[in-house]
Design a protein around this motif. Sequence first.
Motif, PDB file in Angstrom:
ATOM      1  N   TYR A  40      53.236  -6.186 -86.273  1.00  0.00           N
ATOM      2  CA  TYR A  40      52.134  -5.823 -85.396  1.00  0.00           C
ATOM      3  C   TYR A  40      51.365  -4.730 -86.112  1.00  0.00           C
ATOM      4  O   TYR A  40      51.949  -3.732 -86.518  1.00  0.00           O
ATOM      5  CB  TYR A  40      52.702  -5.318 -84.061  1.00  0.00           C
ATOM      6  N   LEU A  41      50.078  -4.959 -86.299  1.00  0.00           N
ATOM      7  CA  LEU A  41      49.268  -3.947 -86.969  1.00  0.00           C
ATOM      8  C   LEU A  41      48.072  -3.609 -86.093  1.00  0.00           C
ATOM      9  O   LEU A  41      47.363  -4.508 -85.631  1.00  0.00           O
ATOM     10  CB  LEU A  41      48.749  -4.458 -88.314  1.00  0.00           C
ATOM     11  N   LEU A  42      47.881  -2.336 -85.839  1.00  0.00           N
ATOM     12  CA  LEU A  42      46.674  -1.896 -85.144  1.00  0.00           C
ATOM     13  C   LEU A  42      45.775  -1.263 -86.194  1.00  0.00           C
ATOM     14  O   LEU A  42      46.125  -0.246 -86.784  1.00  0.00           O
ATOM     15  CB  LEU A  42      47.029  -0.890 -84.038  1.00  0.00           C
ATOM     16  N   LEU A  43      44.644  -1.902 -86.441  1.00  0.00           N
ATOM     17  CA  LEU A  43      43.750  -1.429 -87.497  1.00  0.00           C
ATOM     18  C   LEU A  43      42.492  -0.852 -86.879  1.00  0.00           C
ATOM     19  O   LEU A  43      42.031  -1.333 -85.839  1.00  0.00           O
ATOM     20  CB  LEU A  43      43.367  -2.596 -88.405  1.00  0.00           C
ATOM     21  N   GLU A  44      41.965   0.167 -87.534  1.00  0.00           N
ATOM     22  CA  GLU A  44      40.726   0.734 -87.047  1.00  0.00           C
ATOM     23  C   GLU A  44      39.685   0.653 -88.142  1.00  0.00           C
ATOM     24  O   GLU A  44      39.957   1.019 -89.284  1.00  0.00           O
ATOM     25  CB  GLU A  44      40.948   2.178 -86.617  1.00  0.00           C
ATOM     26  N   VAL A  45      38.522   0.153 -87.791  1.00  0.00           N
ATOM     27  CA  VAL A  45      37.435   0.092 -88.762  1.00  0.00           C
ATOM     28  C   VAL A  45      36.976   1.522 -89.031  1.00  0.00           C
ATOM     29  O   VAL A  45      36.733   2.288 -88.106  1.00  0.00           O
ATOM     30  CB  VAL A  45      36.270  -0.748 -88.220  1.00  0.00           C
ATOM     31  N   ASP A  46      36.910   1.863 -90.299  1.00  0.00           N
ATOM     32  CA  ASP A  46      36.544   3.232 -90.668  1.00  0.00           C
ATOM     33  C   ASP A  46      35.040   3.417 -90.460  1.00  0.00           C
ATOM     34  O   ASP A  46      34.245   3.233 -91.370  1.00  0.00           O
ATOM     35  CB  ASP A  46      36.939   3.481 -92.122  1.00  0.00           C
ATOM     36  N   THR A  47      34.670   3.774 -89.243  1.00  0.00           N
ATOM     37  CA  THR A  47      33.241   3.879 -88.924  1.00  0.00           C
ATOM     38  C   THR A  47      32.599   5.040 -89.662  1.00  0.00           C
ATOM     39  O   THR A  47      31.399   5.037 -89.916  1.00  0.00           O
ATOM     40  CB  THR A  47      33.031   4.074 -87.415  1.00  0.00           C
ATOM     41  N   GLN A  48      33.422   6.016 -90.026  1.00  0.00           N
ATOM     42  CA  GLN A  48      32.931   7.169 -90.790  1.00  0.00           C
ATOM     43  C   GLN A  48      32.374   6.694 -92.138  1.00  0.00           C
ATOM     44  O   GLN A  48      31.277   7.049 -92.536  1.00  0.00           O
ATOM     45  CB  GLN A  48      34.114   8.114 -91.018  1.00  0.00           C
ATOM     46  N   ALA A  49      33.170   5.841 -92.803  1.00  0.00           N
ATOM     47  CA  ALA A  49      32.756   5.313 -94.104  1.00  0.00           C
ATOM     48  C   ALA A  49      31.523   4.426 -93.948  1.00  0.00           C
ATOM     49  O   ALA A  49      30.610   4.444 -94.774  1.00  0.00           O
ATOM     50  CB  ALA A  49      33.901   4.517 -94.729  1.00  0.00           C
ATOM     51  N   LEU A  50      31.538   3.679 -92.843  1.00  0.00           N
ATOM     52  CA  LEU A  50      30.414   2.789 -92.567  1.00  0.00           C
ATOM     53  C   LEU A  50      29.124   3.595 -92.430  1.00  0.00           C
ATOM     54  O   LEU A  50      28.067   3.254 -92.955  1.00  0.00           O
ATOM     55  CB  LEU A  50      30.717   2.064 -91.260  1.00  0.00           C
ATOM     56  N   ARG A  51      29.252   4.686 -91.725  1.00  0.00           N
ATOM     57  CA  ARG A  51      28.129   5.582 -91.477  1.00  0.00           C
ATOM     58  C   ARG A  51      27.600   6.170 -92.784  1.00  0.00           C
ATOM     59  O   ARG A  51      26.394   6.159 -93.042  1.00  0.00           O
ATOM     60  CB  ARG A  51      28.668   6.713 -90.596  1.00  0.00           C
ATOM     61  N   ALA A  52      28.563   6.631 -93.599  1.00  0.00           N
ATOM     62  CA  ALA A  52      28.179   7.239 -94.871  1.00  0.00           C
ATOM     63  C   ALA A  52      27.445   6.219 -95.733  1.00  0.00           C
ATOM     64  O   ALA A  52      26.423   6.531 -96.353  1.00  0.00           O
ATOM     65  CB  ALA A  52      29.426   7.753 -95.596  1.00  0.00           C
ATOM     66  N   GLU A  53      27.964   4.971 -95.735  1.00  0.00           N
ATOM     67  CA  GLU A  53      27.355   3.953 -96.559  1.00  0.00           C
ATOM     68  C   GLU A  53      25.946   3.627 -96.075  1.00  0.00           C
ATOM     69  O   GLU A  53      25.008   3.469 -96.847  1.00  0.00           O
ATOM     70  CB  GLU A  53      28.234   2.704 -96.547  1.00  0.00           C
ATOM     71  N   LYS A  54      25.815   3.563 -94.776  1.00  0.00           N
ATOM     72  CA  LYS A  54      24.527   3.245 -94.173  1.00  0.00           C
ATOM     73  C   LYS A  54      23.498   4.327 -94.538  1.00  0.00           C
ATOM     74  O   LYS A  54      22.340   4.026 -94.846  1.00  0.00           O
ATOM     75  CB  LYS A  54      24.699   3.144 -92.661  1.00  0.00           C
ATOM     76  N   LEU A  55      23.948   5.583 -94.522  1.00  0.00           N
ATOM     77  CA  LEU A  55      23.044   6.680 -94.868  1.00  0.00           C
ATOM     78  C   LEU A  55      22.648   6.615 -96.340  1.00  0.00           C
ATOM     79  O   LEU A  55      21.484   6.819 -96.691  1.00  0.00           O
ATOM     80  CB  LEU A  55      23.709   8.025 -94.554  1.00  0.00           C
ATOM     81  N   THR A  56      23.631   6.337 -97.208  1.00  0.00           N
ATOM     82  CA  THR A  56      23.333   6.227 -98.625  1.00  0.00           C
ATOM     83  C   THR A  56      22.301   5.130 -98.878  1.00  0.00           C
ATOM     84  O   THR A  56      21.343   5.311 -99.639  1.00  0.00           O
ATOM     85  CB  THR A  56      24.620   5.899 -99.415  1.00  0.00           C
TER      86      THR A  56
END
Lengths: 533, 324
Positions: free
Chosen positions: A56-72
Motif C-alpha cells: 500500500y503506497l500513499l503518494l503525494e504529488v510534489d506541488t511545491q516542485a510543480l509550482r517552482a517549475e511553473k514559475l521557471t
Amino acid sequence: MLNLSRWKLLAVAFSVVFGILFALPNVLPQRTLDAMPGWMPKQKLNLGLDLQGGSYLLLEVDTQALRAEKLTNLIEDMRGTLRNGQIQFSSLSQQNGRISVLINDPAQVNQAANLLRNSVGAPLAGTPGGRDVNVNVQGQRIEVAFVAEAFNAEAAKAVDQSIEIIRRRIDQLGTKEPSITRQGIDRVVVQAAGESDPERLKRVIGQTAKLSFQMVDETVTAQDAAAGRVPPGSVYVPSDDGYLPGYVLKKRVVVSGDMLTDAQQQFDQQSGAPVVSFRFNGVGSRRFGDATSANIGKRFAIVLDNRVISAPVINSAITGGSGQITGSFTVESANDLAVLLRAGALPAPLKVEQQRTVGAELGADAVKAGGISTLVAFVAIVAFMILSYGFLFGGISVVGLVINGLLITAIMTMTQATLTLPGIAGLILTLAVAVDANVLIYERMRDEVRAGRPLLSAMDAGFSRAMTTIIDANVTTILAAAIMFQFGSGPVRGFAWTLSIGVITSVFTAVLITQVLLAVWYRTTRPKTLPIA
Amino acid sequence: MWPLIKILPVKTNFRFVSFAKFAAAFSIIAVIASLAATLLPFKGPCGGLNCGIDFRGGTVLEFSTAPRALDPGVVREALSGRGLGDVQVQSFDATSAMVRFETPPNMNANQTAEGVKSALTQALGAPVKFARTEVVGPKVSGELFRGGIIALGLAIGLMMVYIWFRFELQFGLGAVAGLFHDIILTFGLIAFFNLEFSLTTIAALLTIIGYSMNDTVVVFDRLRENLRKYKKMPLGDVIDLSINETLSRTVITGLTAVLALGGLAVFGGETLFGFSIIMIFGIVFGTYSSIYVGAPIILLWGVKRGDDDEPAKPIVPTGSAVRP
C-alpha cells in the motif's frame, strides 16, 4: 409468535440458501469452482493486504516542485515575449511567487504590459478571455503572478496524469490487479496485492523519469566545473556514469523524453551488457540527427531525473531516429528504465507519504492465526451457550450463530468488502455479541414466566419486549462503526465494515431464525413449562 | 446436562446502590490516575502513551534471517549513529526481529527507511527478508492523529444525542459519564501496560464505546420500564431492581465476549494481542460502569417520574404490576 407466517419461513429459507451459495466458493478448491455452471457465484472473500501480502503506497504529488517549475517556465516565457517584442528590460527575477521585471524605456511600459497580458500564461478555464496570470504595472516595474486557481488546476491535472502514468508503468511490470485511486486533492493511493517485490514497485512508481539529451559544455574544464564556475546557459549535473562525478551541460534540451515512441531492454552487440534501446518520433529524430551531425567528436549527455546516466562521444551523425543508452545497468534495471520511458514522465515528483508492505508469508500466518482464533472463539461461545441454556435453547442460538457466520461470510464475499486482520477480530466480537440478542430474549421469557404469565404469552412477550432493547443496543454499535468507517483508514475500515455487517445479520438471525426455530419446537412438542425458567 | 444458568440465583437481590459511594470513590481515583498516566508528560502527540508510528510518524520493519540465527546486538550496532533517535529493537524468535524508529525531523521518512534497510542487509549479511515494512510520513501521521481524536469525540457526542433522544437528559448524562469513565480507564491501562497507541487502538476504543453503550442501554431500558411500573418505589430501589433483573444477561453476554476475545488474544498473534487485551479491559469496565457509574448518576440527579417522589416504604415487586 406461533403463527409461522409464510414470509418468515420464506425469509429464513432464502437467507440460508443465499448464505450457502455465496459463502461456498471460499471453501471449494479452484478446480471445482471452474467446473461449476456459469450462474453460480464464484467470487471469494476479498482479503486485505495484511492477510494476503502486498503493498500500500500513499503518494503525494510534489506541488511545491510543480509550482517552482511553473514559475521557471513563466520567467522564460516572459523573457522570450519581451525579446520578441524588441523591449529592453533588466532584473527579471522571481520572489515569493511573483515575477518582476524592470522595463528600461518608460515609454515602452504600457506596450510591454499589454504584450505580457496577451501572450504569457495560459487561458483560464471557466473565465472567457481570462488568463491564469495577473499583470500589474508599478512605474517602470511590471509584476506578473499566477492567480490562485492556476496552481490548483495544475495540481489536479498533475494528479490525473500521474495516475495514468503510474497505471501504465505498473501494468507493464505485470502486477496483477493493482488499484490506483485518487485521494483528496493531491494524493494517489496505490495498492498491489501479492506484489512479490514491493521495492521494485516503489522504485518504478517513485521515479519521475524525465529524460533529456543535452550537449556537454566542452568549454569548461574539469577544474572549473569542480570549482562551480559554470557559464550562463550551462548547468552542472551530477553523474552516475562512473567516470566523472558530474558534467557541465548546455541548458538547451536537444531532445526530451516525450519525443520517444518506444524503448526496449536489449543487449549491446559488442559488450553483451544490458542496454536500453529507444526510438524517436519525427521531430525527435530530426533534432537528434541535426545535433549529432553538427557535433561529431563531442560529447552529449543522457540525463534522467537530473542525473547523467551516460555521456558518450558522438562518432557519427545519428539520423535513423534510434539509439541506445548504455550505463551500469542490470537486466532488471534496464528493463525498468525501458518501462519508465515507454510510460512517460510524471508531471511532478511523487513523494511516498505512507507505505505499508506485508510479505505473503506473514499474511498467510495472519490468516492461520485468525482462523484458529475464530474457531476457538466459536467453540467457547457454543459451549458457554449450551452450558447456560441447555441443549434446546442453547442449541437454537448456536444454529442462529452458525447461520449468522454464514451470512456474514456471504455478504462480505458478495459485496467484495475487504476482510482485514482487525476485521477478523470484528467478526469474532460480532459472534460473541450476537448471542446477546438471544440472551435478551431468553431472559425476558424467563422474567415473564416468573411473573406468572402462561408459557405462550410469555414467549411472545419475550420477543416483543426484548426487541426495543435489541434495537437500541445495536444502533449504538452501528453508530460507532459508521464513525470508524468515516475516519478510519485501511484495516480500521475493514474492521468497521465487518462489524456493521455482523450487527445487521446478527439482529436478523437472532430475531427471525430464533423465532422460527422456537415456534417449530413449540408446535411439535406443545410444552407446558419453559425449559430455562 | 447441567445448565450454568441454574447456579446463579433465579432472583438476585444485590443492593448495588448501597455500594455506590465506595464505587464512586474508586472510580474517581481511577479516573484521575488514568488521566495522569495518559497525559503526563505533555510530550509529543500522545502524551504518556506509547505512541505508535501511525500517530508519530516513523518506520516499523519486521525481518528475518532464517534459517540463520539473528543477533539483536548486530541490529542495534547497525542502527546506532544514524541519528535515528529512539530506536527499539525487539526480537520475536531466534531468526526474526522488529525495529521501530522515528524519522528525525527534516529527513525523508521513506529514504530513511530505505537507508536502514540496506544498512541492516549489510550488517546481517544477505539474505535478509523483510516481512513487514510500514512507513508513515509526518504529514500523514498528524492527519491520522487528528482523525482518530475527532472520531472518538464524535462517537461520544453521537451516543449522547442518541440516548437523549431515546430516553431523557438524565439518562444521557449518566450514559455519557459512564462512557467517559470507560474510555479514560482504558486509556489508563494502555498507559500502565505500555501498550501501543495506534489506529487499531482507536478502533478498539470505538468498539468499547459501542459495547459500553449497548450494556448501559439494556440496564436503562429496564430502568425506564420499571420506573413506570413501580411508581411509588424509591428511585434507589428501582435502580437496584433493574440492575438485578438484567444481571444474568449482563454477566452472560460479558463472559461470552471476554471468552471470545481471550481466544483472539492467545491465538491471534502479535498484531491482535494488544487490540484484544484492550477490548477485554473495555468490556470489563463497560459492564462495571453500566452498574456503578450510569445508574448512580441518575440517582444523584433524580429523574422525572410523573408523580411526586415521596419517600415510600420499600415495596417488594409483585408479578401483577400495572403496565402502561
